[in-house]
Design a protein around this motif. Structure first.
Motif, PDB file in Angstrom:
ATOM      1  N   LEU A   1       0.829  -1.205   0.000  1.00 42.02           N
ATOM      2  CA  LEU A   1       0.000   0.000   0.000  1.00 42.02           C
ATOM      3  C   LEU A   1       0.865   1.257   0.000  1.00 42.02           C
ATOM      4  N   ALA A   2       1.953   1.228   0.727  1.00 45.04           N
ATOM      5  CA  ALA A   2       2.863   2.374   0.733  1.00 45.04           C
ATOM      6  C   ALA A   2       3.482   2.567  -0.649  1.00 45.04           C
ATOM      7  N   ILE A   3       3.843   1.471  -1.303  1.00 43.05           N
ATOM      8  CA  ILE A   3       4.421   1.563  -2.649  1.00 43.05           C
ATOM      9  C   ILE A   3       3.407   2.161  -3.619  1.00 43.05           C
ATOM     10  N   ILE A   4       2.170   1.685  -3.559  1.00 43.63           N
ATOM     11  CA  ILE A   4       1.154   2.178  -4.496  1.00 43.63           C
ATOM     12  C   ILE A   4       0.867   3.657  -4.260  1.00 43.63           C
ATOM     13  N   GLU A   5       0.819   4.065  -2.996  1.00 44.72           N
ATOM     14  CA  GLU A   5       0.595   5.495  -2.733  1.00 44.72           C
ATOM     15  C   GLU A   5       1.783   6.329  -3.215  1.00 44.72           C
ATOM     16  N   TYR A   6       2.989   5.796  -3.088  1.00 51.39           N
ATOM     17  CA  TYR A   6       4.164   6.486  -3.632  1.00 51.39           C
ATOM     18  C   TYR A   6       4.021   6.646  -5.141  1.00 51.39           C
ATOM     19  N   LEU A   7       3.641   5.584  -5.811  1.00 50.33           N
ATOM     20  CA  LEU A   7       3.461   5.657  -7.264  1.00 50.33           C
ATOM     21  C   LEU A   7       2.384   6.672  -7.631  1.00 50.33           C
ATOM     22  N   ASP A   8       1.335   6.739  -6.826  1.00 53.55           N
ATOM     23  CA  ASP A   8       0.255   7.675  -7.125  1.00 53.55           C
ATOM     24  C   ASP A   8       0.699   9.120  -6.922  1.00 53.55           C
ATOM     25  N   GLU A   9       1.571   9.342  -5.956  1.00 51.45           N
ATOM     26  CA  GLU A   9       2.055  10.700  -5.701  1.00 51.45           C
ATOM     27  C   GLU A   9       3.091  11.143  -6.738  1.00 51.45           C
ATOM     28  N   THR A  10       3.907  10.198  -7.191  1.00 56.11           N
ATOM     29  CA  THR A  10       4.972  10.556  -8.129  1.00 56.11           C
ATOM     30  C   THR A  10       4.525  10.468  -9.591  1.00 56.11           C
ATOM     31  N   HIS A  11       3.471   9.709  -9.850  1.00 48.87           N
ATOM     32  CA  HIS A  11       2.911   9.569 -11.206  1.00 48.87           C
ATOM     33  C   HIS A  11       1.397   9.685 -11.071  1.00 48.87           C
ATOM     34  N   PRO A  12       0.886  10.892 -10.946  1.00 48.15           N
ATOM     35  CA  PRO A  12      -0.505  11.087 -10.535  1.00 48.15           C
ATOM     36  C   PRO A  12      -1.575  10.696 -11.548  1.00 48.15           C
ATOM     37  N   GLN A  13      -1.202  10.379 -12.771  1.00 47.86           N
ATOM     38  CA  GLN A  13      -2.212  10.003 -13.771  1.00 47.86           C
ATOM     39  C   GLN A  13      -2.017   8.554 -14.222  1.00 47.86           C
TER      40      GLN A  13
ATOM     41  N   LEU B   1      -5.097   6.847  -8.541  1.00 44.36           N
ATOM     42  CA  LEU B   1      -5.619   5.662  -7.847  1.00 44.36           C
ATOM     43  C   LEU B   1      -6.287   6.034  -6.530  1.00 44.36           C
ATOM     44  N   LEU B   2      -6.156   7.290  -6.139  1.00 44.76           N
ATOM     45  CA  LEU B   2      -6.834   7.821  -4.952  1.00 44.76           C
ATOM     46  C   LEU B   2      -7.492   9.146  -5.344  1.00 44.76           C
ATOM     47  N   PRO B   3      -8.551   9.078  -6.134  1.00 46.76           N
ATOM     48  CA  PRO B   3      -9.195  10.300  -6.631  1.00 46.76           C
ATOM     49  C   PRO B   3     -10.204  10.856  -5.641  1.00 46.76           C
ATOM     50  N   GLY B   4     -10.727  12.041  -5.965  1.00 43.18           N
ATOM     51  CA  GLY B   4     -11.874  12.584  -5.260  1.00 43.18           C
ATOM     52  C   GLY B   4     -11.535  13.375  -4.018  1.00 43.18           C
ATOM     53  N   SER B   5     -12.548  13.531  -3.189  1.00 46.12           N
ATOM     54  CA  SER B   5     -12.456  14.320  -1.965  1.00 46.12           C
ATOM     55  C   SER B   5     -11.726  13.544  -0.879  1.00 46.12           C
ATOM     56  N   PRO B   6     -11.361  14.212   0.228  1.00 45.12           N
ATOM     57  CA  PRO B   6     -10.770  13.474   1.346  1.00 45.12           C
ATOM     58  C   PRO B   6     -11.652  12.322   1.827  1.00 45.12           C
ATOM     59  N   ALA B   7     -12.968  12.518   1.830  1.00 42.21           N
ATOM     60  CA  ALA B   7     -13.878  11.445   2.251  1.00 42.21           C
ATOM     61  C   ALA B   7     -13.848  10.284   1.264  1.00 42.21           C
ATOM     62  N   ASP B   8     -13.782  10.614  -0.035  1.00 46.71           N
ATOM     63  CA  ASP B   8     -13.694   9.561  -1.039  1.00 46.71           C
ATOM     64  C   ASP B   8     -12.398   8.771  -0.891  1.00 46.71           C
ATOM     65  N   ARG B   9     -11.303   9.474  -0.689  1.00 45.77           N
ATOM     66  CA  ARG B   9     -10.014   8.788  -0.553  1.00 45.77           C
ATOM     67  C   ARG B   9      -9.987   7.941   0.721  1.00 45.77           C
ATOM     68  N   ALA B  10     -10.635   8.423   1.770  1.00 42.53           N
ATOM     69  CA  ALA B  10     -10.716   7.625   2.997  1.00 42.53           C
ATOM     70  C   ALA B  10     -11.499   6.339   2.750  1.00 42.53           C
ATOM     71  N   ARG B  11     -12.558   6.434   1.965  1.00 40.60           N
ATOM     72  CA  ARG B  11     -13.339   5.235   1.646  1.00 40.60           C
ATOM     73  C   ARG B  11     -12.510   4.245   0.836  1.00 40.60           C
ATOM     74  N   ILE B  12     -11.800   4.738  -0.171  1.00 37.58           N
ATOM     75  CA  ILE B  12     -10.964   3.864  -0.986  1.00 37.58           C
ATOM     76  C   ILE B  12      -9.917   3.172  -0.116  1.00 37.58           C
ATOM     77  N   ARG B  13      -9.286   3.938   0.764  1.00 36.85           N
ATOM     78  CA  ARG B  13      -8.280   3.345   1.664  1.00 36.85           C
ATOM     79  C   ARG B  13      -8.918   2.325   2.599  1.00 36.85           C
ATOM     80  N   ALA B  14     -10.132   2.600   3.065  1.00 39.35           N
ATOM     81  CA  ALA B  14     -10.804   1.674   3.981  1.00 39.35           C
ATOM     82  C   ALA B  14     -11.068   0.336   3.303  1.00 39.35           C
ATOM     83  N   ILE B  15     -11.531   0.363   2.066  1.00 40.85           N
ATOM     84  CA  ILE B  15     -11.767  -0.888   1.339  1.00 40.85           C
ATOM     85  C   ILE B  15     -10.446  -1.626   1.134  1.00 40.85           C
ATOM     86  N   ALA B  16      -9.421  -0.885   0.712  1.00 37.65           N
ATOM     87  CA  ALA B  16      -8.111  -1.499   0.487  1.00 37.65           C
ATOM     88  C   ALA B  16      -7.565  -2.122   1.771  1.00 37.65           C
TER      89      ALA B  16
END
Length: 214
Positions: free
Chosen positions: A68-80, A83-98
């Motif tokens: 999960l840390a690797i994927i978030e790194y990839l999302d921050e360094t290559h944003p398109q 993989l964590l789109p939307g509002s803070p609430a949306d991103r929290a939901r995505i993280r919760a499922i993951a």
């Protein structure tokens, strides 16, 4: 980039999906988790990842661990694409499922746990498989409710494009099938997994399509 991976590792499978969704090229370095007692325990690999787990991603002179840390790194360094789109609430939901998958289901059914059950506690194959299926049933029931009861679920776990949650869902479904767990009680999960598996990024990351597949 160099990805230390094992074809059947759920955690490595997640990262392969993310790399493919981002269109990022990488060199795969197989680390066989069973051969010779497990290549992940050898000193050379332990020097890269002291936890002795896969995956590890070597990039820009550093080694990243934990999927999960690797994927978030990839999302921050290559944003398109994100993989964590939307509002803070949306991103929290995505993280919760993951995390419901990567932190609640996967760790207690991981290879080293199953090996401990057999080697140290004397569980036979039937008992080991019963353990596995029990925690799959408990965990996937929770994920199914998270998905089925939320209007933000779309073609994928969150909306109509793959996210971090889908990167985690598909490997867990693969493992459930591998252990002959019934997916009939989880129609939303089954629908989303099928949609993901129709995409090249997911198919290319599948265990059977890895160079070290047996």
């Amino acid at each position: 980039m160099k990805l230390y991976t094992y074809f059947r590792s759920s955690a490595a499978f997640r990262v392969r999906i993310a790399l493919n969704l981002k269109g990022l090229a990488y060199d795969a370095v197989p680390v066989h988790l069973a051969r010779g007692g497990g290549e992940q325990h050898q000193p050379g690999y332990r020097a890269l990842n002291p936890a002795g787990l896969v995956p590890a991603l070597e990039v820009d002179g550093q080694v990243l661990t934990q999927s999960l840390a690797i994927i978030e790194y990839l999302d921050e360094t290559h944003p398109q694409p994100p993989l964590l789109p939307g509002s803070p609430a949306d991103r929290a939901r995505i993280r919760a499922i993951a995390q419901a998958i990567a932190c609640d289901i996967h760790p207690i059914n991981n290879l080293r746990v199953l090996q401990y059950l057999q080697r140290e506690l004397g569980a036979n194959d039937a008992q080991k498989n019963a353990w596995y299926r029990h925690w799959i049933e408990v965990g996937l029931a929770a994920v199914e409710a998270m998905l089925a009861d939320d209007a933000r679920t779309g073609a994928f776990c969150h909306g109509d494009t793959p996210t971090l949650a889908d990167c985690c869902l598909v490997p867990q479904v693969f493992n459930a099938r591998r252990f002959d767990c019934s997916l009939e009680p989880y129609p939303t999960i089954t629908r989303i997994a099928a949609r993901c598996e129709s995409l090249e990024a997911f198919r290319k990351a599948a265990p059977a399509n890895q160079p070290d597949a047996e």
